[in-house]
Structures are given as structure tokens and as C-alpha cells.
Design a protein around this motif. Structure first.
Motif, PDB file in Angstrom:
ATOM      1  N   LEU A  75      -2.596  10.996  -9.677  1.00 34.36           N
ATOM      2  CA  LEU A  75      -4.006  10.624  -9.802  1.00 34.36           C
ATOM      3  C   LEU A  75      -4.160   9.106  -9.847  1.00 34.36           C
ATOM      4  O   LEU A  75      -5.022   8.528  -9.166  1.00 34.36           O
ATOM      5  CB  LEU A  75      -4.599  11.269 -11.059  1.00 34.36           C
ATOM      6  CG  LEU A  75      -6.036  10.864 -11.410  1.00 34.36           C
ATOM      7  CD1 LEU A  75      -6.993  11.325 -10.323  1.00 34.36           C
ATOM      8  CD2 LEU A  75      -6.434  11.454 -12.761  1.00 34.36           C
ATOM      9  N   ILE A  76      -3.319   8.443 -10.650  1.00 37.97           N
ATOM     10  CA  ILE A  76      -3.372   6.984 -10.736  1.00 37.97           C
ATOM     11  C   ILE A  76      -3.052   6.350  -9.387  1.00 37.97           C
ATOM     12  O   ILE A  76      -3.696   5.380  -8.961  1.00 37.97           O
ATOM     13  CB  ILE A  76      -2.404   6.488 -11.821  1.00 37.97           C
ATOM     14  CG1 ILE A  76      -2.875   6.955 -13.207  1.00 37.97           C
ATOM     15  CG2 ILE A  76      -2.293   4.964 -11.807  1.00 37.97           C
ATOM     16  CD1 ILE A  76      -1.898   6.637 -14.315  1.00 37.97           C
ATOM     17  N   ALA A  77      -2.045   6.909  -8.681  1.00 38.10           N
ATOM     18  CA  ALA A  77      -1.687   6.381  -7.365  1.00 38.10           C
ATOM     19  C   ALA A  77      -2.841   6.534  -6.375  1.00 38.10           C
ATOM     20  O   ALA A  77      -3.116   5.625  -5.585  1.00 38.10           O
ATOM     21  CB  ALA A  77      -0.444   7.098  -6.843  1.00 38.10           C
ATOM     22  N   ALA A 110      -7.061   4.029  -3.284  1.00 37.15           N
ATOM     23  CA  ALA A 110      -8.463   3.947  -2.866  1.00 37.15           C
ATOM     24  C   ALA A 110      -9.069   2.588  -3.208  1.00 37.15           C
ATOM     25  O   ALA A 110      -9.905   2.066  -2.466  1.00 37.15           O
ATOM     26  CB  ALA A 110      -9.266   5.059  -3.536  1.00 37.15           C
ATOM     27  N   TRP A 111      -8.632   2.001  -4.335  1.00 37.34           N
ATOM     28  CA  TRP A 111      -9.117   0.672  -4.696  1.00 37.34           C
ATOM     29  C   TRP A 111      -8.594  -0.387  -3.719  1.00 37.34           C
ATOM     30  O   TRP A 111      -9.322  -1.294  -3.326  1.00 37.34           O
ATOM     31  CB  TRP A 111      -8.666   0.339  -6.112  1.00 37.34           C
ATOM     32  CG  TRP A 111      -8.954  -1.073  -6.515  1.00 37.34           C
ATOM     33  CD1 TRP A 111     -10.154  -1.603  -6.900  1.00 37.34           C
ATOM     34  CD2 TRP A 111      -8.014  -2.159  -6.548  1.00 37.34           C
ATOM     35  NE1 TRP A 111     -10.028  -2.937  -7.171  1.00 37.34           N
ATOM     36  CE2 TRP A 111      -8.727  -3.316  -6.969  1.00 37.34           C
ATOM     37  CE3 TRP A 111      -6.661  -2.272  -6.279  1.00 37.34           C
ATOM     38  CZ2 TRP A 111      -8.115  -4.550  -7.098  1.00 37.34           C
ATOM     39  CZ3 TRP A 111      -6.052  -3.499  -6.421  1.00 37.34           C
ATOM     40  CH2 TRP A 111      -6.763  -4.623  -6.832  1.00 37.34           C
ATOM     41  N   ALA A 112      -7.328  -0.239  -3.315  1.00 37.53           N
ATOM     42  CA  ALA A 112      -6.742  -1.215  -2.395  1.00 37.53           C
ATOM     43  C   ALA A 112      -7.208  -1.014  -0.962  1.00 37.53           C
ATOM     44  O   ALA A 112      -7.303  -1.972  -0.203  1.00 37.53           O
ATOM     45  CB  ALA A 112      -5.206  -1.131  -2.457  1.00 37.53           C
ATOM     46  N   ASP A 113      -7.491   0.225  -0.574  1.00 37.72           N
ATOM     47  CA  ASP A 113      -7.913   0.518   0.797  1.00 37.72           C
ATOM     48  C   ASP A 113      -9.178   1.375   0.744  1.00 37.72           C
ATOM     49  O   ASP A 113      -9.103   2.595   0.591  1.00 37.72           O
ATOM     50  CB  ASP A 113      -6.799   1.258   1.535  1.00 37.72           C
ATOM     51  CG  ASP A 113      -7.092   1.407   3.028  1.00 37.72           C
ATOM     52  OD1 ASP A 113      -8.212   1.049   3.455  1.00 37.72           O
ATOM     53  OD2 ASP A 113      -6.204   1.869   3.759  1.00 37.72           O
ATOM     54  N   PRO A 114     -10.363   0.774   0.853  1.00 31.08           N
ATOM     55  CA  PRO A 114     -11.625   1.532   0.743  1.00 31.08           C
ATOM     56  C   PRO A 114     -11.765   2.633   1.779  1.00 31.08           C
ATOM     57  O   PRO A 114     -12.582   3.544   1.604  1.00 31.08           O
ATOM     58  CB  PRO A 114     -12.708   0.449   0.936  1.00 31.08           C
ATOM     59  CG  PRO A 114     -12.021  -0.839   0.596  1.00 31.08           C
ATOM     60  CD  PRO A 114     -10.592  -0.667   1.014  1.00 31.08           C
ATOM     61  N   LEU A 122       0.806  -1.215   0.000  1.00 31.00           N
ATOM     62  CA  LEU A 122       0.000   0.000   0.000  1.00 31.00           C
ATOM     63  C   LEU A 122       0.845   1.274   0.000  1.00 31.00           C
ATOM     64  O   LEU A 122       0.614   2.173  -0.816  1.00 31.00           O
ATOM     65  CB  LEU A 122      -0.974  -0.006   1.188  1.00 31.00           C
ATOM     66  CG  LEU A 122      -2.131  -1.007   1.104  1.00 31.00           C
ATOM     67  CD1 LEU A 122      -2.976  -0.959   2.364  1.00 31.00           C
ATOM     68  CD2 LEU A 122      -2.996  -0.712  -0.113  1.00 31.00           C
ATOM     69  N   PRO A 123       1.837   1.417   0.894  1.00 29.17           N
ATOM     70  CA  PRO A 123       2.652   2.644   0.839  1.00 29.17           C
ATOM     71  C   PRO A 123       3.483   2.751  -0.433  1.00 29.17           C
ATOM     72  O   PRO A 123       3.873   3.853  -0.827  1.00 29.17           O
ATOM     73  CB  PRO A 123       3.567   2.519   2.075  1.00 29.17           C
ATOM     74  CG  PRO A 123       2.916   1.510   2.951  1.00 29.17           C
ATOM     75  CD  PRO A 123       2.230   0.559   2.022  1.00 29.17           C
TER      76      PRO A 123
END
Length: 319
Positions: free
Chosen positions: A302-304, A309-313, A241-242
Motif C-alpha cells: 500500500l505504501i509503495a 502514485a505521488w511520484a508518477d501522477p 520509480l521502479p
């Protein structure tokens, strides 16, 4: 998720306008230009050229004209090469993309594998050896490392070509051309991997160490899950995630060109023409290229954000 992406897209508009203003003012306020740097021109001819290229106009008028060109997809005209900036970048930027993308695959793969292995065996002999090798590779100045690789593998051993993208005077095509390019890629890719893999290894190691100490990892092990499942299914996903933020910054790096590396190895990329344009004070090229990198940086962020957000709702809920 759709509203989150829409908000992020709307936020990029003022950022792009601000970036264009800062870039224009930075180069417009720089003393001298391509015409002033040509000592062979008479004062009358210099004034005539400035009028032709609009350099005698007020600063704000010049910015609005440049902004209008950008909105039409026109990055300007190169005073040094006498071709449109977009055409000039198109000739060189894909060579930088090839070099950077190949290097990225290797140093991200090495950083991920070695970082995870070091985190699973902290303070071991392997971990200490990795730290020594990583910091030794990172401590080399870029130009010195490039020259050292040329001396060892090209001059002394004659294993690889000194520089360029293909053999001098070669007109081969097909697989023969591919093999030539692959051989010329080895040394610059090796230099970039040695310089970049170290920092990624430390990032992956630190992130993985934080995750494996968390309660849910102890719970997964207490449930009797195999260690491979615990590490690669539970720990690795959270440890990445980071790192997503770092991956977003790689997008402009794919096109910007490794300036020193490309110059030493005579690789015909964007970094190579960047130095030549800077020396000639060809500001339209520098402005167009810098704005292009600014757009890629904002797009990478923006992609990051979207991937995070997709990986961590939870990110979507707080935003």
C-alpha cells in the motif's frame, strides 16, 4: 490522491481476510501439534489439554474463534513459552528491527551509490569488477558466510564478539550498553549487507541504464545542464520509480528477522524464536507471527502504491 488511497485501503480488507484464512488452514492441516509432539503425555492428559486449548473443536469453529481474537488484538497464546504471542513477539521483534534497519541503511546506500556509478561507466573496468564482487558475495550460502566472518574477525583476529547481543553476564547500561550492542551488530550486519547489496546494485544499475538512454536526458544535456544536475535531478528521480516497489517489500523484512543469520550469531530476534517455535510445533506463535508479516506485506505494498502514485501522477489517472 485521497480517492486513490481510499480505494487501496478498501482493497486491503478482503486481502487480510483471505490471508488469515490461508494461514489458519495451512497450520491447522499440518500433521501434529505441540501436544502431540510431547511423548511424555498420556492419552487422557493429551485429550484434556486439547479440550483446554480448543484443539478438539471443528475446524471452522476454531477459525472463527481465532479471527475473533485477532479482531480484539489478541494473537493467541504460546504453548511453548506459556505467555501471550504478542508479549513474546514484543520481547524479540524489536531486536530484529534494530538489526535489519541498520543493515538496510548500509545495503541500500551501497546499492544506490555503486549501481549509479556502474551505470554511468558501463562495460568499464570498474563495472566488471563490481559485477565480479557482487556475484561472488551473492553466491555464498548464508550460513557459510556467517561462519566465515566469525572465524576471521572473532576467532582469528579477536576484533569482534562471536555472537549474542551483549557480553555474557553484562549488566551495564547507558553508553557502555550501546557500545556493546554496536560491537555485536557488526558481524551480522556485514553478513546481511554482503548478501543483499549485490541484487540492489544490479537493480539500480539496470534502472539507471534505461533512464540515461531516454530522450529527455539527451535534451537536458543538449540544453547545457551540468552532468551532476542531469544525473541527480533528472535521471535519478526517474530511475528510482521502479525501486519504490522493492522498498515496499522491505517493511516486513525489518520485523521478520534474518532467520539463518540470527541463529548463527545467536542474535535474540524474531527469526531465532521462529526456528524454535517451528521445532516445537508451537503453531499459535507461528500463526500470529506469519499473519503479522502478512499485514506488514500488504501495508508495504500500500505504501509503495501511494509513493508510486505521488511520484508518477499517471498512476492515479489509470487506477
Amino acid at each position: 490522491m485521497r480517492n486513490f488511497i481510499l480505494r487501496r485501503l478498501l482493497q486491503t480488507i478482503p486481502m487480510l481476510l483471505l490471508a488469515s484464512l490461508i494461514i489458519f488452514m495451512l497450520f491447522a492441516k499440518t500433521p501434529g501439534d505441540f501436544i502431540d509432539g510431547n511423548v511424555t503425555l498420556t492419552a487422557a492428559r493429551a485429550a484434556e489439554l486439547k479440550a483446554i486449548y480448543g484443539l478438539d473443536q471443528p475446524l471452522f469453529t476454531r477459525y472463527l474463534h481465532w479471527l475473533g481474537q485477532l479482531l480484539r488484538g489478541d494473537l493467541g497464546f504460546s504453548l511453548q513459552y506459556q505467555i501471550p504471542v504478542s508479549q513474546l513477539l514484543n520481547q524479540y521483534i524489536w531486536n530484529s528491527f534494530l538489526l535489519a534497519s541498520v543493515a538496510l541503511v548500509f545495503y541500500w546506500g551501497i546499492g544506490l551509490a555503486v549501481g549509479i556509478a556502474s551505470a554511468l561507466k558501463p562495460n568499464s573496468l570498474f563495472d566488471h569488477l563490481v559485477s565480479v564482487v557482487v556475484f561472488a558475495a551473492m553466491s555464498f550460502p548464508t550460513f557459510f558466510l556467517c561462519l566465515l566472518l566469525i572465524k576471521w574477525f572473532a576467532v582469528d583476529l579477536h576484533w569482534l564478539p562471536v555472537g549474542g547481543m551483549t557480553n555474557t553476564g553484562s549488566d551495564e547500561g547507558g553508553w557502555a550498553w550501546v557500545m556493546q550492542v554496536a560491537a555485536h551488530l557488526v558481524l551480522p550486519v556485514l553478513a546481511l549487507v554482503m548478501l543483499q547489496a549485490g541484487s540492489l546494485t544490479r537493480y539500480f544499475r539496470a534502472s539507471m541504464l534505461d533512464v540515461v538512454k531516454m530522450d529527455f536526458i539527451r535534451t537536458a544535456r543538449a540544453k547545457g545542464l551540468r552532468e551532476r544536475t542531469v544525473i541527480f535531478k533528472h535521471a535519478l528521480r526517474n530511475a528510482l520509480l521502479p525501486i519504490i516497489t522493492l522498498l515496499g517489500f522491505e517493511l516486513p523484512g525489518l520485523f521478520s528477522g534474518a532467520i539463518i543469520t540470527e541463529k548463527v550469531f545467536n542474535w535474540p530476534g524474531a527469526g531465532h524464536i521462529h526456528i524454535d517455535s517451528l521445532a516445537a510445533r508451537d503453531y499459535p506463535v507461528l500463526m500470529g507471527f506469519t499473519l503479522f508479516l502478512a499485514v506488514l506485506t500488504i501495508l508495504g505494498n500500500l505504501i509503495a502504491d501511494v509513493l508510486y502514485a505521488w511520484a508518477d501522477p499517471r498512476i492515479r489517472v489509470r487506477s
